[in-house]
Design a protein around this motif. Structure first.
Motif, short mmCIF file in Angstrom:
data_model
loop_
_atom_site.label_atom_id
_atom_site.label_comp_id
_atom_site.label_asym_id
_atom_site.label_seq_id
_atom_site.Cartn_x
_atom_site.Cartn_y
_atom_site.Cartn_z
N ALA A 1 0.89 -1.27 0.13
CA ALA A 1 -0.14 0.28 -0.02
C ALA A 1 0.72 1.52 -0.13
CB ALA A 1 -0.72 0.09 1.38
N VAL A 2 2.06 1.46 0.43
CA VAL A 2 2.85 1.93 1.00
C VAL A 2 4.07 2.08 -0.64
CG1 VAL A 2 1.94 3.01 2.99
CG2 VAL A 2 4.51 1.69 2.17
N ASP A 3 4.29 1.53 -1.04
CA ASP A 3 4.99 0.60 -2.53
C ASP A 3 5.63 2.28 -2.66
OD1 ASP A 3 7.05 -1.13 -3.00
OD2 ASP A 3 5.76 -0.89 -5.01
N ASP A 4 4.73 3.46 -3.73
CA ASP A 4 4.71 3.94 -4.63
C ASP A 4 4.93 5.44 -3.40
OD1 ASP A 4 2.18 4.79 -3.03
OD2 ASP A 4 1.26 5.36 -5.35
N VAL A 5 5.34 5.26 -2.53
CA VAL A 5 5.47 6.16 -1.99
C VAL A 5 7.00 6.85 -2.26
CG1 VAL A 5 6.27 7.70 0.48
CG2 VAL A 5 4.06 6.43 0.34
N GLU A 6 7.28 8.26 -2.72
CA GLU A 6 8.77 8.47 -2.87
C GLU A 6 8.66 10.24 -1.76
OE1 GLU A 6 8.07 9.65 -6.51
OE2 GLU A 6 8.44 7.81 -7.89
N PRO A 7 9.97 10.48 -2.00
CA PRO A 7 11.44 9.63 -2.48
C PRO A 7 11.24 8.07 -1.74
CG PRO A 7 11.87 11.64 -0.99
CD PRO A 7 10.30 11.41 -1.24
N ASP A 8 12.62 7.80 -1.66
CA ASP A 8 12.80 6.35 -1.88
C ASP A 8 12.92 6.51 -0.52
OD1 ASP A 8 12.82 5.61 -3.90
OD2 ASP A 8 14.41 5.14 -4.83
#
Length: 217
Positions: free
Chosen positions: A14-21
């Protein structure tokens, strides 16, 4: 326990696309260390309501992750509000943690938004805000316990409604008592006894005189 792994995978996804790394890594580190009890309780509740083998499809694990993310975000917010790291502490870390908490809660809402548990999720956050405001003005630390009570009820509601079951008053009461006994840090203990008790209470005719009252552990 497969429920633990299922919740963790769904929460991380669910948070895999949060940026920055580096910011995402801060979130995933917190989720990797979390006991995941609220999310597991969601799955246990669904299994109890279905009265059969667990089927951890994306919809169900998404609900469990939603409950877990909301809880993680609110517990982090609670800690920051009470420890006040901005007063002589690590201000930069505190600023990041506030953002982490916001992301966790918002992603949790997203996962529950189209479910029957959406309104209950809103109620949890609204009650949390009220309790923490009152706590700040009165110093009543017992209000902190309401979050665990509310999140257990949310978990049960999210779980049983996924199985097409309307939460009964006795089911909600049992969820509250689970929290009153102390939300276990080890989700593995949410085993057969809890599942049996939840399953019994999905019956609208359940009452204190029921022959199944022995399931009240």
């Amino acid at each position: 326990m497969q429920e633990v792994a299922a919740v963790r995978r769904a929460a991380l996804a669910a948070v895999d696309d949060v940026e920055p790394d580096r910011f995402r890594d801060r979130i995933t580190d917190r989720l990797s260390d979390a006991p995941l009890t609220p999310g597991v309780l969601t799955l246990v509740s669904a299994r109890a309501a279905r009265d059969g083998p667990a089927d951890f499809d994306d919809g169900l694990t998404g609900r469990a992750a939603g409950v877990q993310l909301i809880y993680e975000g609110l517990t982090l917010t609670r800690r920051l509000a009470q420890d006040d790291p901005w007063d002589g502490g690590d201000r930069d870390a505190a600023d990041l943690d506030i953002l982490v908490a916001d992301v966790l809660v918002s992603r949790g809402f997203y996962l529950l938004a189209r479910s029957e548990a959406a309104e209950a999720a809103v109620d949890v956050v609204r009650s949390f805000g009220h309790d923490q405001t009152v706590r700040e003005s009165t110093g009543d630390a017992s209000l902190d316990e309401n979050l665990e009570t509310d999140i257990c009820e949310l978990a049960v509601v999210a779980g049983v409604t996924a199985a097409g079951v309307t939460p009964t008053p006795s089911l909600r009461e049992y969820a509250s008592r689970l929290a009153a006994d102390g939300l276990p840090e080890n989700a593995w203990i949410l085993g057969e006894e809890v599942g049996d008790a939840l399953g019994t209470r999905t019956n609208p005719d359940y009452g204190p005189d029921s022959t199944e009252a022995a399931a009240d552990h």
